[in-house]
Design a protein around this motif. Sequence first.
Motif, PDB file in Angstrom:
ATOM      1  N   ILE A   1       0.817  -1.230  -0.076  1.00  0.00           N
ATOM      2  CA  ILE A   1       0.133  -0.210  -0.099  1.00  0.00           C
ATOM      3  C   ILE A   1       0.876   1.316   0.105  1.00  0.00           C
ATOM      4  O   ILE A   1       1.719   1.461   0.983  1.00  0.00           O
ATOM      5  CB  ILE A   1      -0.794   0.054   1.262  1.00  0.00           C
ATOM      6  CG1 ILE A   1      -1.543  -1.367   1.307  1.00  0.00           C
ATOM      7  CG2 ILE A   1      -1.798   1.491   1.088  1.00  0.00           C
ATOM      8  CD1 ILE A   1      -2.631  -1.823   0.290  1.00  0.00           C
ATOM      9  N   THR A   2       0.700   2.080  -0.971  1.00  0.00           N
ATOM     10  CA  THR A   2       1.360   3.438  -1.184  1.00  0.00           C
ATOM     11  C   THR A   2       0.643   4.531  -0.670  1.00  0.00           C
ATOM     12  O   THR A   2      -0.561   4.613  -0.658  1.00  0.00           O
ATOM     13  CB  THR A   2       2.083   3.547  -2.641  1.00  0.00           C
ATOM     14  OG1 THR A   2       0.937   3.721  -3.466  1.00  0.00           O
ATOM     15  CG2 THR A   2       2.618   2.262  -3.072  1.00  0.00           C
ATOM     16  N   ARG A   3       1.310   5.623  -0.445  1.00  0.00           N
ATOM     17  CA  ARG A   3       0.766   7.152  -0.251  1.00  0.00           C
ATOM     18  C   ARG A   3      -0.123   7.355  -1.395  1.00  0.00           C
ATOM     19  O   ARG A   3      -1.273   7.924  -0.947  1.00  0.00           O
ATOM     20  CB  ARG A   3       1.717   8.066   0.095  1.00  0.00           C
ATOM     21  CG  ARG A   3       1.170   9.329   0.622  1.00  0.00           C
ATOM     22  CD  ARG A   3       2.003  10.447   0.858  1.00  0.00           C
ATOM     23  NE  ARG A   3       3.145   9.960   1.922  1.00  0.00           N
ATOM     24  CZ  ARG A   3       2.458  10.363   3.314  1.00  0.00           C
ATOM     25  NH1 ARG A   3       1.460  11.047   3.535  1.00  0.00           N
ATOM     26  NH2 ARG A   3       3.455   9.862   4.148  1.00  0.00           N
ATOM     27  N   SER A   4       0.171   7.149  -2.620  1.00  0.00           N
ATOM     28  CA  SER A   4      -0.473   7.465  -3.725  1.00  0.00           C
ATOM     29  C   SER A   4      -1.903   6.824  -3.695  1.00  0.00           C
ATOM     30  O   SER A   4      -2.810   7.209  -4.070  1.00  0.00           O
ATOM     31  CB  SER A   4       0.231   7.178  -5.132  1.00  0.00           C
ATOM     32  OG  SER A   4       1.494   8.024  -5.034  1.00  0.00           O
ATOM     33  N   MET A   5      -1.653   5.452  -3.151  1.00  0.00           N
ATOM     34  CA  MET A   5      -3.033   4.693  -3.282  1.00  0.00           C
ATOM     35  C   MET A   5      -3.813   5.083  -2.541  1.00  0.00           C
ATOM     36  O   MET A   5      -5.352   5.458  -2.462  1.00  0.00           O
ATOM     37  CB  MET A   5      -2.583   3.241  -3.084  1.00  0.00           C
ATOM     38  CG  MET A   5      -2.015   2.506  -4.035  1.00  0.00           C
ATOM     39  SD  MET A   5      -1.569   0.790  -3.765  1.00  0.00           S
ATOM     40  CE  MET A   5      -0.620   0.018  -4.894  1.00  0.00           C
ATOM     41  N   ILE A   6      -3.275   5.635  -1.104  1.00  0.00           N
ATOM     42  CA  ILE A   6      -4.319   6.176   0.012  1.00  0.00           C
ATOM     43  C   ILE A   6      -4.824   7.786  -0.605  1.00  0.00           C
ATOM     44  O   ILE A   6      -6.092   7.663  -0.360  1.00  0.00           O
ATOM     45  CB  ILE A   6      -3.335   6.343   1.319  1.00  0.00           C
ATOM     46  CG1 ILE A   6      -2.813   5.189   1.685  1.00  0.00           C
ATOM     47  CG2 ILE A   6      -4.243   7.010   2.160  1.00  0.00           C
ATOM     48  CD1 ILE A   6      -4.129   4.067   2.325  1.00  0.00           C
ATOM     49  N   SER A   7      -4.257   8.270  -1.045  1.00  0.00           N
ATOM     50  CA  SER A   7      -4.560   9.449  -1.776  1.00  0.00           C
ATOM     51  C   SER A   7      -5.780   9.317  -2.728  1.00  0.00           C
ATOM     52  O   SER A   7      -6.626  10.038  -3.062  1.00  0.00           O
ATOM     53  CB  SER A   7      -3.342  10.328  -2.448  1.00  0.00           C
ATOM     54  OG  SER A   7      -2.496  10.823  -1.501  1.00  0.00           O
ATOM     55  N   ALA A   8      -5.685   8.356  -3.562  1.00  0.00           N
ATOM     56  CA  ALA A   8      -6.821   8.016  -4.332  1.00  0.00           C
ATOM     57  C   ALA A   8      -7.813   7.368  -3.883  1.00  0.00           C
ATOM     58  O   ALA A   8      -8.989   7.767  -4.309  1.00  0.00           O
ATOM     59  CB  ALA A   8      -6.079   6.942  -5.538  1.00  0.00           C
TER      60      ALA A   8
END
Length: 663
Positions: free
Chosen positions: A333-340
């Motif tokens: 899980i990446t920060r970009s995924m959380i942002s999306a």
Amino acid sequence: MDSEDEAQLAQEKKKLFSVHVPALRLYEDEEREAKILAYRQYWREIEERNNTGDEMPHDDVSRLAHYDSSSFYRVSRFLKSFIRFHEGSLDLSGRSERRYSSLRKRVIAFLQDVELIQRHATRHEQRIQIPLRFEHVLVHYVVDPAHILKDFEEKYRLSNVHTFLDDIFTNADRCRALLQAETAPILQQKYLTDLPPELIHRIMDVSEVTEARLLGATCREFHEISRAYAFQTRSLTLGKTLHRHDDTKADAMHYRERFQSELDFLLSRADILQRIRDLRISSSWDDDSLERADLAPGSPAHEDFFAPVKRGILRVFNGTNNLLQLHLDQLDITRSMISAMSSMHALSTLSLSGCRLGSHLRSWSRAPQLPQVVNATFTLFYPAHYDSLHVLRILPNVQKLTLVGLGYNDWAIPESVILLCNPFRTAKRVFISDYADTDEDILMLAAWIAAASQGPGQRLPLTHFKLEVKRGIRQHVLITLLSALHGAPLTALSLVGLSYVGQELFENLASAFPDLGALTLVHRQNDLQRRNGPSVWPGTTWEYAARLAGFANLRYFGWNFDIRPVLVDVMCNLPLAEKNDEEAKSLLLFQEPVDYASDWQSLARLFLVYCPMLERLLFISDTTSQLECIITKDQSGKITIDTDTFTYVHQDYYKEVNPRSGV
């Protein structure tokens, strides 16, 4: 015949052992079951012959045909479809004029061949007297010359026709009578397509996705309507399990390309992306598989290999604005995924199974919040997955929380998570499975729960709580846990893995949770007992029934009190009977409870004396019940008790009061 089309025959063979679809024609289900039974009998004969040294070729089609009785249903469907056209009642395929015209031509040709057999068939009867009942007549025919029947079977691809010639002749005579009378068929006047579109939308809405797709495949009109429903669920899987003998690195590259092609297709169809409500993205590779492919988690090779995968997943996230449920399995899980995810305003359910946090997410100072998520599930396989619980820090409004450990070792919530967030401030339903069974870890969990209610005006919102541990929870730890839960408006409580089940437990439960409507207690007889099978409780049924008197609103009580008698043939086996672990179960004979309904009803009435509101009494045995008592009352107050032994407890009711792992 209607099943002689080669393409249709091939399709039916493919469906034989696949997912069952609704039967559209007469006797489809029966024909399918007959084919399955024939295959089973055929392979059983092969196995028996191999065991005796009398080998039989696997491609001996004649032996398979010997067991196959599906021809009876094919012929019956063919002739009775014509008959039922004239009766006005057929099947889901409908009674259209086009279908009748096609069927009538083939019936006429078929009857000519049947007439040839009738002219050369001799009827024989055998009368069998069934004692105290009636006389049964067995009818069979002898066809001479025999090649007439053989040619008939080859022409229509039938087998064992001699066993049901009497049925063929009877139905053939009825068809001839209808043709000679020249009666008109009763054609269908109303079709599903005649219903208003809003009703079709409603049918699609209450149907499963598979059913919506089947209905959409029937015509263009329904296909257009089904588009909003047929693509609501989507699953994307990266690869399959990498075995030791595989060329793991080459296989991993191959499966990554396939996965990326699926992502590209989905990204090319914005119409499908916008209709997805439930999305599952998973990887089939656990840590061991990745290490065998030289892609160990945390290594530079791992980061390089999964970089395009993460970018593709992120693009899909950015294109799905109407997602309600998101399930991620064994992914980073990446920060970009959380942002999306934070842009998915309709997202209500988030499930992370065996996931890791990317290195950039370990600092949560500016991590985006997911206030829209109210249902969260975390499945933890290895200690490396425990960090994924930090996601709880960005779920400020979680109301249903499921924490499941499926690894070889018990798990515990990291202290860093406990210090930085507390989902018990908002959670109404919490299910914790396979939790660590040390006193320290359970006491830490109790302190975490208690901290959520500290402060003026704060109260635990919990209405459903389940804790499942493998070893038994001891008395002082259990009382501390109940003290932490005190004051919560619990209506359903499940405690699985109790060492102590004495009087103080029931007194604490009754005083702390007066509105409790469902209670499940699973006792561990000793430290060797880990499963939720029957256990020898320290008291008797009437003693425990009296201890339930303090629960005025209790409607469900489930426990694993052992009601099975044990046979101990020699005295040296007596310690094993008292041991009640897996070794003992393999050496001793546990008799099944004798199904005497009156005895079981008396047991249920005993509990009703102390719990007049009781509706279900369940004696648990893993996923089944030793005994289930369902209690109902009519308007006059008359009590009816239905009992059943060894029933599966997967119904929605039990998922509500005592959910299992993954529920």
